[in-house]
Design a protein around this motif. Structure first.
Motif, short mmCIF file in Angstrom:
data_model
loop_
_atom_site.label_atom_id
_atom_site.label_comp_id
_atom_site.label_asym_id
_atom_site.label_seq_id
_atom_site.Cartn_x
_atom_site.Cartn_y
_atom_site.Cartn_z
N HIS A 152 3.36 -6.63 -23.86
CA HIS A 152 3.63 -5.43 -24.66
C HIS A 152 4.28 -5.86 -25.96
CE1 HIS A 152 4.72 -1.40 -25.87
NE2 HIS A 152 5.95 -1.82 -26.09
N THR A 153 3.68 -5.45 -27.08
CA THR A 153 4.25 -5.72 -28.39
C THR A 153 4.29 -4.43 -29.19
OG1 THR A 153 2.10 -6.25 -29.39
CG2 THR A 153 3.34 -8.08 -28.42
N ASN A 154 5.15 -4.41 -30.20
CA ASN A 154 5.24 -3.25 -31.09
C ASN A 154 5.50 -3.75 -32.51
OD1 ASN A 154 5.67 -0.91 -32.47
ND2 ASN A 154 7.34 -0.15 -31.18
N GLU A 155 4.45 -3.79 -33.31
CA GLU A 155 4.57 -4.26 -34.69
C GLU A 155 4.78 -3.11 -35.67
OE1 GLU A 155 1.25 -6.76 -35.59
OE2 GLU A 155 1.72 -8.21 -34.01
N LYS A 156 4.99 -1.91 -35.15
CA LYS A 156 5.16 -0.75 -36.01
C LYS A 156 6.62 -0.34 -36.18
CE LYS A 156 0.62 1.20 -34.87
NZ LYS A 156 -0.11 2.38 -34.33
N TRP A 194 10.34 -4.80 -39.46
CA TRP A 194 10.07 -5.07 -40.88
C TRP A 194 11.37 -5.18 -41.68
CZ3 TRP A 194 5.57 -6.96 -41.61
CH2 TRP A 194 4.56 -6.65 -40.69
N LYS A 195 12.40 -4.47 -41.25
CA LYS A 195 13.70 -4.60 -41.90
C LYS A 195 14.24 -6.01 -41.71
CE LYS A 195 18.43 -2.79 -41.82
NZ LYS A 195 19.35 -1.80 -41.19
N ASN A 196 14.15 -6.52 -40.49
CA ASN A 196 14.67 -7.86 -40.20
C ASN A 196 13.83 -8.95 -40.86
OD1 ASN A 196 16.89 -7.07 -38.61
ND2 ASN A 196 15.59 -6.82 -36.81
N MET A 197 12.51 -8.77 -40.87
CA MET A 197 11.65 -9.78 -41.50
C MET A 197 11.86 -9.80 -43.02
SD MET A 197 10.31 -11.31 -39.00
CE MET A 197 9.47 -12.48 -40.08
N ASP A 252 2.03 -5.12 -47.58
CA ASP A 252 1.36 -6.33 -48.05
C ASP A 252 0.80 -7.15 -46.89
OD1 ASP A 252 2.06 -5.52 -50.54
OD2 ASP A 252 3.32 -7.24 -51.04
N TYR A 253 1.53 -7.19 -45.80
CA TYR A 253 1.06 -7.89 -44.60
C TYR A 253 -0.27 -7.30 -44.13
CZ TYR A 253 1.16 -9.41 -39.66
OH TYR A 253 0.86 -9.94 -38.42
N ARG A 255 7.11 -12.71 -33.88
CA ARG A 255 6.65 -12.46 -32.51
C ARG A 255 7.83 -12.11 -31.60
NH1 ARG A 255 1.78 -11.17 -30.22
NH2 ARG A 255 1.38 -12.31 -28.29
N THR A 256 8.92 -12.82 -31.75
CA THR A 256 10.09 -12.56 -30.91
C THR A 256 10.61 -11.14 -31.11
OG1 THR A 256 10.73 -14.89 -30.96
CG2 THR A 256 12.43 -13.31 -30.36
N LEU A 257 10.65 -10.70 -32.37
CA LEU A 257 11.17 -9.37 -32.67
C LEU A 257 10.21 -8.25 -32.26
CD1 LEU A 257 12.74 -10.00 -36.20
CD2 LEU A 257 13.93 -9.79 -34.02
N SER A 258 8.92 -8.54 -32.23
CA SER A 258 7.93 -7.50 -31.89
C SER A 258 7.55 -7.50 -30.42
CB SER A 258 6.66 -7.69 -32.74
OG SER A 258 6.05 -8.94 -32.48
N LEU A 259 7.96 -8.54 -29.70
CA LEU A 259 7.55 -8.69 -28.30
C LEU A 259 8.49 -7.96 -27.36
CD1 LEU A 259 5.60 -10.18 -26.31
CD2 LEU A 259 7.27 -12.05 -26.29
N GLY A 260 7.91 -7.10 -26.53
CA GLY A 260 8.68 -6.47 -25.47
C GLY A 260 8.76 -7.40 -24.28
#
Length: 230
Positions: free
Chosen positions: A17-21, A26-29, A48-49, A94-99
């Protein structure tokens, strides 16, 4: 049984399970890049991504290498990133978006059993090398494959025949001796069928909606262990 077993990864062997939304990603990146002198607002970074990916994906079966996207994000801010910096960006993203990512019950044991029976086992996955290889290693199954094919390395993704052919040609495999096991009716079942490869389809929570019939040479599975009865 077949001689060569080709597996999909996510949704087939591994539950993910991931959440890239989510806004926090995006704040942290953006904050991470700003610390390196590449100044982005979170909304602009996300835009831009996505734009870079859209421009690079010239056809539905074209796979974009995330390393190219990350490099462009930096160079557009007049910074030339080292390969290590690109890999680091990808791992943080990936770490930040990965559940979670975890093997389905019995997945590793199935791969081991196929090897015990003298079969060749391959991975053919629509995935990014930058974070999928570390995940495969962390799941403890990296050494259970005779070879690993990831779409970001090839430039094409399933159901592209170019992706399947890359595996067949490298190892000199006869399609009749192979079977594809996956959870996507189009990418796995029909992609394999169009290359003369039989398939086994297992529906999981990650499976796309089936919008048509499975090919005639596809067997529907109730569990991963049904692979051994094929």
């Amino acid at each position: 049984m077949y001689d060569n077993y080709i597996f999909d990864l996510y949704g087939t062997l591994a539950d993910i399970h991931t959440n890239e939304k989510k806004a926090s990603l995006w704040k942290n990146m953006a904050q991470y890049m700003c610390l390196q002198g590449a100044f982005y607002e979170p909304s602009r970074l996300r835009k831009d991504y996505g734009s870079h990916i859209a421009k690079l994906r010239t056809t539905p079966e074209t796979e974009v290498d995330l390393a190219v996207v990350i490099r462009r994000l930096y160079t557009n801010r007049s910074i030339t990133p080292a390969p290590e910096a690109i890999a680091h960006w990808a791992m943080i993203f990936r770490t930040l978006s990965l559940g979670y990512v975890r093997l389905f019950d019995g997945a590793a044991e199935l791969l081991q059993e196929l090897h015990r029976r003298g079969k060749k086992v391959y991975l053919l996955s629509n995935a990014q090398r930058l974070f999928t290889e570390p995940e495969i290693r962390s799941l403890g199954i990296y050494k259970l494959f005779d070879d690993i094919f990831l779409s970001s390395d090839i430039g094409f993704c399933k159901p592209s025949a170019n992706f399947y052919t890359a595996l067949l040609e490298k190892h000199g495999l006869n399609p009749d001796s192979c079977v594809m096991i996956g959870n996507d009716w189009q990418a796995d079942a029909w992609g394999a069928h169009n290359c003369g490869i039989a398939s086994m389809y297992i529906r999981t929570e990650q499976s796309p909606k089936e919008e048509g019939p499975l090919p005639s040479d596809c067997k529907r599975l109730d569990s991963l262990w049904d692979v051994l009865a094929g």
